[in-house]
Design a protein around this motif. Structure first.
Motif, PDB file in Angstrom:
ATOM      1  N   LYS A   1     -12.201  12.370 -14.055  1.00 36.40           N
ATOM      2  CA  LYS A   1     -12.656  11.121 -14.681  1.00 36.40           C
ATOM      3  C   LYS A   1     -11.569  10.042 -14.604  1.00 36.40           C
ATOM      4  CE  LYS A   1     -14.577   9.353 -18.984  1.00 36.40           C
ATOM      5  NZ  LYS A   1     -15.027   9.676 -20.335  1.00 36.40           N
ATOM      6  N   GLN A   2     -10.310  10.427 -14.838  1.00 33.63           N
ATOM      7  CA  GLN A   2      -9.215   9.463 -14.776  1.00 33.63           C
ATOM      8  C   GLN A   2      -8.998   8.961 -13.347  1.00 33.63           C
ATOM      9  OE1 GLN A   2      -6.357  12.105 -16.693  1.00 33.63           O
ATOM     10  NE2 GLN A   2      -6.074  10.587 -18.324  1.00 33.63           N
ATOM     11  N   ILE A   3      -9.087   9.863 -12.381  1.00 34.88           N
ATOM     12  CA  ILE A   3      -8.920   9.458 -10.985  1.00 34.88           C
ATOM     13  C   ILE A   3     -10.057   8.531 -10.561  1.00 34.88           C
ATOM     14  CG2 ILE A   3      -8.724  10.241  -8.593  1.00 34.88           C
ATOM     15  CD1 ILE A   3      -7.607  12.920  -9.813  1.00 34.88           C
ATOM     16  N   LEU A   4     -11.272   8.867 -10.978  1.00 37.26           N
ATOM     17  CA  LEU A   4     -12.414   7.999 -10.686  1.00 37.26           C
ATOM     18  C   LEU A   4     -12.228   6.619 -11.304  1.00 37.26           C
ATOM     19  CD1 LEU A   4     -15.415  10.465 -11.130  1.00 37.26           C
ATOM     20  CD2 LEU A   4     -14.807   9.222  -9.035  1.00 37.26           C
ATOM     21  N   LYS A   5     -11.702   6.586 -12.507  1.00 35.45           N
ATOM     22  CA  LYS A   5     -11.483   5.305 -13.188  1.00 35.45           C
ATOM     23  C   LYS A   5     -10.425   4.475 -12.457  1.00 35.45           C
ATOM     24  CE  LYS A   5     -12.308   2.347 -16.353  1.00 35.45           C
ATOM     25  NZ  LYS A   5     -13.479   1.511 -16.246  1.00 35.45           N
ATOM     26  N   LEU A   6      -9.365   5.123 -11.977  1.00 39.28           N
ATOM     27  CA  LEU A   6      -8.359   4.396 -11.186  1.00 39.28           C
ATOM     28  C   LEU A   6      -8.978   3.838  -9.908  1.00 39.28           C
ATOM     29  CD1 LEU A   6      -5.159   6.617 -11.466  1.00 39.28           C
ATOM     30  CD2 LEU A   6      -5.422   4.265 -12.269  1.00 39.28           C
ATOM     31  N   ALA A   7      -9.774   4.662  -9.227  1.00 36.47           N
ATOM     32  CA  ALA A   7     -10.435   4.212  -7.997  1.00 36.47           C
ATOM     33  C   ALA A   7     -11.339   3.019  -8.287  1.00 36.47           C
ATOM     34  CB  ALA A   7     -11.237   5.361  -7.381  1.00 36.47           C
ATOM     35  N   GLU A   8     -12.089   3.108  -9.358  1.00 41.03           N
ATOM     36  CA  GLU A   8     -12.972   2.018  -9.749  1.00 41.03           C
ATOM     37  C   GLU A   8     -12.173   0.772 -10.120  1.00 41.03           C
ATOM     38  OE1 GLU A   8     -15.313   1.387 -13.788  1.00 41.03           O
ATOM     39  OE2 GLU A   8     -16.243   2.929 -12.555  1.00 41.03           O
ATOM     40  N   THR A   9     -11.100   0.950 -10.857  1.00 35.36           N
ATOM     41  CA  THR A   9     -10.274  -0.172 -11.290  1.00 35.36           C
ATOM     42  C   THR A   9      -9.680  -0.907 -10.092  1.00 35.36           C
ATOM     43  OG1 THR A   9      -9.751   0.958 -13.367  1.00 35.36           O
ATOM     44  CG2 THR A   9      -8.290  -0.822 -12.713  1.00 35.36           C
ATOM     45  N   PHE A  10      -9.216  -0.154  -9.099  1.00 37.41           N
ATOM     46  CA  PHE A  10      -8.634  -0.753  -7.901  1.00 37.41           C
ATOM     47  C   PHE A  10      -9.675  -1.085  -6.834  1.00 37.41           C
ATOM     48  CE2 PHE A  10      -4.489   1.492  -9.005  1.00 37.41           C
ATOM     49  CZ  PHE A  10      -3.830   0.325  -9.361  1.00 37.41           C
ATOM     50  N   ASP A  11     -10.917  -0.637  -7.022  1.00 33.63           N
ATOM     51  CA  ASP A  11     -11.998  -0.837  -6.063  1.00 33.63           C
ATOM     52  C   ASP A  11     -11.631  -0.243  -4.693  1.00 33.63           C
ATOM     53  OD1 ASP A  11     -14.539  -1.644  -5.258  1.00 33.63           O
ATOM     54  OD2 ASP A  11     -13.801  -3.577  -4.532  1.00 33.63           O
ATOM     55  N   ILE A  12     -11.171   1.010  -4.733  1.00 39.22           N
ATOM     56  CA  ILE A  12     -10.857   1.745  -3.507  1.00 39.22           C
ATOM     57  C   ILE A  12     -11.545   3.108  -3.578  1.00 39.22           C
ATOM     58  CG2 ILE A  12      -8.692   0.575  -2.957  1.00 39.22           C
ATOM     59  CD1 ILE A  12      -7.164   2.739  -4.259  1.00 39.22           C
TER      60      ILE A  12
END
Length: 69
Positions: A48-59
């Motif tokens: 969930k945290q990794i997904l949130k980072l990906a979403e936050t950076f849009d990558i």
């Protein structure tokens, strides 16, 4: 497994501080600092945290993982 995305570079592209990223991603600033300095490995984060980072950076989520040890 090592973090492939350079969080510090991605933050700098957006002119964000670690605190900004922490607020946007919901991951504590200390964890972000530890990830950036290599004191913490990506394996210590939840999916969930990794997904949130990906979403936050849009990558893409897959961009966070390196095949190298």
């Amino acid at each position: 497994m090592k973090l492939k995305v350079n969080l510090k570079v991605e933050r700098a592209k957006r002119d964000w501080t670690q605190s900004d990223l922490a607020e946007k991603s919901g991951i504590c600033r200390l964890s972000i600092s530890n990830l950036e300095t290599g004191k913490q490995d990506i394996q210590n984060l939840t999916i969930k945290q990794i997904l949130k980072l990906a979403e936050t950076f849009d990558i893409p989520f897959s961009d966070f993982f390196s095949q190298e040890d």
